[in-house]
Design a protein around this motif. Sequence first.
Motif, PDB file in Angstrom:
ATOM      1  N   UNK A  93       0.845  -1.204   0.000  1.00 51.55           N
ATOM      2  CA  UNK A  93       0.000   0.000   0.000  1.00 51.55           C
ATOM      3  C   UNK A  93       0.876   1.248   0.000  1.00 51.55           C
ATOM      4  N   UNK A  94       1.539   1.485  -1.118  1.00 51.18           N
ATOM      5  CA  UNK A  94       2.453   2.620  -1.190  1.00 51.18           C
ATOM      6  C   UNK A  94       1.722   3.950  -1.129  1.00 51.18           C
ATOM      7  N   UNK A  95       0.560   4.035  -1.758  1.00 48.59           N
ATOM      8  CA  UNK A  95      -0.133   5.315  -1.907  1.00 48.59           C
ATOM      9  C   UNK A  95      -0.450   5.964  -0.567  1.00 48.59           C
ATOM     10  N   UNK A  96      -0.748   5.169   0.444  1.00 51.30           N
ATOM     11  CA  UNK A  96      -1.154   5.714   1.746  1.00 51.30           C
ATOM     12  C   UNK A  96       0.019   6.115   2.622  1.00 51.30           C
ATOM     13  N   UNK A  97       1.256   5.931   2.134  1.00 45.33           N
ATOM     14  CA  UNK A  97       2.416   6.286   2.941  1.00 45.33           C
ATOM     15  C   UNK A  97       2.736   7.774   2.800  1.00 45.33           C
ATOM     16  N   UNK A  98       3.721   8.217   3.569  1.00 44.23           N
ATOM     17  CA  UNK A  98       4.172   9.609   3.493  1.00 44.23           C
ATOM     18  C   UNK A  98       5.689   9.644   3.674  1.00 44.23           C
ATOM     19  N   UNK A  99       6.293  10.754   3.321  1.00 43.14           N
ATOM     20  CA  UNK A  99       7.720  10.936   3.524  1.00 43.14           C
ATOM     21  C   UNK A  99       8.551   9.873   2.823  1.00 43.14           C
ATOM     22  N   UNK A 100       9.584   9.396   3.516  1.00 41.53           N
ATOM     23  CA  UNK A 100      10.457   8.380   2.933  1.00 41.53           C
ATOM     24  C   UNK A 100       9.691   7.121   2.550  1.00 41.53           C
ATOM     25  N   UNK A 101       8.730   6.743   3.382  1.00 43.28           N
ATOM     26  CA  UNK A 101       7.982   5.521   3.109  1.00 43.28           C
ATOM     27  C   UNK A 101       7.245   5.594   1.773  1.00 43.28           C
ATOM     28  N   UNK A 102       6.753   6.769   1.417  1.00 43.48           N
ATOM     29  CA  UNK A 102       6.064   6.937   0.145  1.00 43.48           C
ATOM     30  C   UNK A 102       7.039   6.721  -1.008  1.00 43.48           C
ATOM     31  N   UNK A 103       8.220   7.305  -0.888  1.00 44.44           N
ATOM     32  CA  UNK A 103       9.219   7.128  -1.940  1.00 44.44           C
ATOM     33  C   UNK A 103       9.690   5.696  -2.048  1.00 44.44           C
ATOM     34  N   UNK A 104       9.973   5.075  -0.911  1.00 40.48           N
ATOM     35  CA  UNK A 104      10.387   3.671  -0.925  1.00 40.48           C
ATOM     36  C   UNK A 104       9.290   2.781  -1.509  1.00 40.48           C
ATOM     37  N   UNK A 105       8.047   3.069  -1.150  1.00 38.59           N
ATOM     38  CA  UNK A 105       6.944   2.250  -1.625  1.00 38.59           C
ATOM     39  C   UNK A 105       6.773   2.336  -3.124  1.00 38.59           C
ATOM     40  N   UNK A 106       6.959   3.511  -3.685  1.00 38.75           N
ATOM     41  CA  UNK A 106       6.824   3.671  -5.129  1.00 38.75           C
ATOM     42  C   UNK A 106       7.919   2.899  -5.868  1.00 38.75           C
ATOM     43  N   UNK A 107       9.127   2.924  -5.328  1.00 38.98           N
ATOM     44  CA  UNK A 107      10.209   2.119  -5.915  1.00 38.98           C
ATOM     45  C   UNK A 107       9.906   0.636  -5.761  1.00 38.98           C
ATOM     46  N   UNK A 108       9.462   0.253  -4.568  1.00 39.15           N
ATOM     47  CA  UNK A 108       9.261  -1.164  -4.255  1.00 39.15           C
ATOM     48  C   UNK A 108       8.220  -1.813  -5.150  1.00 39.15           C
ATOM     49  N   UNK A 109       7.141  -1.116  -5.473  1.00 37.79           N
ATOM     50  CA  UNK A 109       6.106  -1.776  -6.264  1.00 37.79           C
ATOM     51  C   UNK A 109       6.608  -2.107  -7.668  1.00 37.79           C
ATOM     52  N   UNK A 110       7.526  -1.313  -8.202  1.00 38.86           N
ATOM     53  CA  UNK A 110       8.098  -1.651  -9.507  1.00 38.86           C
ATOM     54  C   UNK A 110       9.016  -2.866  -9.390  1.00 38.86           C
ATOM     55  N   UNK A 111       9.770  -2.954  -8.293  1.00 40.23           N
ATOM     56  CA  UNK A 111      10.633  -4.114  -8.080  1.00 40.23           C
ATOM     57  C   UNK A 111       9.787  -5.374  -7.891  1.00 40.23           C
ATOM     58  N   UNK A 112       8.700  -5.265  -7.141  1.00 43.39           N
ATOM     59  CA  UNK A 112       7.805  -6.400  -6.951  1.00 43.39           C
ATOM     60  C   UNK A 112       7.341  -6.955  -8.290  1.00 43.39           C
ATOM     61  N   UNK A 113       6.907  -6.096  -9.184  1.00 40.67           N
ATOM     62  CA  UNK A 113       6.393  -6.554 -10.468  1.00 40.67           C
ATOM     63  C   UNK A 113       7.502  -7.165 -11.323  1.00 40.67           C
ATOM     64  N   UNK A 114       8.677  -6.581 -11.266  1.00 41.15           N
ATOM     65  CA  UNK A 114       9.803  -7.129 -12.025  1.00 41.15           C
ATOM     66  C   UNK A 114      10.211  -8.489 -11.481  1.00 41.15           C
ATOM     67  N   UNK A 115      10.264  -8.613 -10.164  1.00 40.13           N
ATOM     68  CA  UNK A 115      10.630  -9.886  -9.543  1.00 40.13           C
ATOM     69  C   UNK A 115       9.563 -10.954  -9.758  1.00 40.13           C
ATOM     70  N   UNK A 116       8.305 -10.551  -9.784  1.00 35.65           N
ATOM     71  CA  UNK A 116       7.238 -11.517 -10.014  1.00 35.65           C
ATOM     72  C   UNK A 116       7.420 -12.204 -11.356  1.00 35.65           C
ATOM     73  N   UNK A 117       7.785 -11.429 -12.374  1.00 37.82           N
ATOM     74  CA  UNK A 117       8.037 -12.015 -13.691  1.00 37.82           C
ATOM     75  C   UNK A 117       9.255 -12.931 -13.659  1.00 37.82           C
ATOM     76  N   UNK A 118      10.305 -12.501 -12.970  1.00 43.11           N
ATOM     77  CA  UNK A 118      11.556 -13.266 -12.962  1.00 43.11           C
ATOM     78  C   UNK A 118      11.461 -14.524 -12.105  1.00 43.11           C
ATOM     79  N   UNK A 119      10.789 -14.406 -10.950  1.00 45.77           N
ATOM     80  CA  UNK A 119      10.752 -15.513  -9.994  1.00 45.77           C
ATOM     81  C   UNK A 119       9.501 -16.371 -10.115  1.00 45.77           C
ATOM     82  N   UNK A 120       8.521 -15.915 -10.886  1.00 47.53           N
ATOM     83  CA  UNK A 120       7.352 -16.728 -11.151  1.00 47.53           C
ATOM     84  C   UNK A 120       6.316 -16.774 -10.050  1.00 47.53           C
TER      85      UNK A 120
END
Length: 372
Positions: free
Chosen positions: A55-82
Amino acid sequence: MTNPDAESADVLVVGAGIVGLACAYEAAERGLSVVVVERDARATGASVRNFGHACATAQSGKALGYGRVAREVWLRLADAAGFWAERTGTLMVARSSEELAVLEEFSDLRGEEAQMVTAAEVAEHAGFGAGVVGGAWLPQDLRVDPREAVAKIAAYLQARGVRFHWNTTAHGIEPGEVTTSRETLHADQIVVATGHDVDRHFPQLAAAHGVQRCALRMLRVENPGGGAIEPAVQTGFSMLRYGGFAECPSLPTLRDRLTRETPDLVAIGLNLMFTQRPDGTLTIGDTHSYATTPAPFEDEELDAAVLRETAKLLGAERLTVRERWRGIYASAPEPFLDATPVKGVRVAAVTAGVGMTTGFGFAREVMTDVLA
């Protein structure tokens, strides 16, 4: 006396939860040799005992920035790791004018990341009980199945050459080496990602940062309405717990109303929300209590409150329980612990219960600094 033939690596990570795996992933992405030490046969802590909700959207400050990066990594890893990961979004359900006011202000803050919806549009996603007056749709948030994803990330990293030492406890951590229950391992850089157990290794550091354990109660129940519920579903109680809503001027009014009308639920830190698992059942929860050492005794009223309020939200008479569990995560005044207690040793922990949401973004920043 250390073993001169002990295994060595560029980076050694202690802990195979989501933050530890994220740190290992970042090091492997840079072409470094990586060893991960994990005391259990697999990750069994907070990284698998959660909603699987980023739930990146509901975060603030650093957590918001980290969350936005993390969701892209999640999707990339999902494809790679199945494993399954989708932008299912988050549905914020408003059941009072105060909740609707907070969501309207939040929508103004987040723009396209938070879109207001009508009560009829809320009902299109799932059957809810009486009293829904509207809501907000957070389309960028995603979901994974934590029971599947964490294991598959570890397997993917192992296939890439990351060496895992399962069922191995780190007893001593010093610059350049970790003494374990099996052998002594060596590394140029050591990252300690043990979550709430940071005080097992660095008690003074944990105390200085105010690290405690947050214990929560969660359940898996049958879906009373049947059918698919794609997004994660959150409520007014959730708005009290996420930093992004704290930026809304109307939040104190909502907090006052919920505290006045349901003081018992506010007192147990209820975050009334649910996600649907691949088998159609719902993960529901959760409650929050804080202590350095949580009491081992479970209060049945905590589960009863979660079941009662979730049934009310869904307009169901009762819910059928399939599983119950306690989750524990690190909690501190600051949401992230990033410290270097001794040279060559980095301690990294998400201390706000949003490890699945922010872990990959946080780890990228930590490892970029560590490896600089």
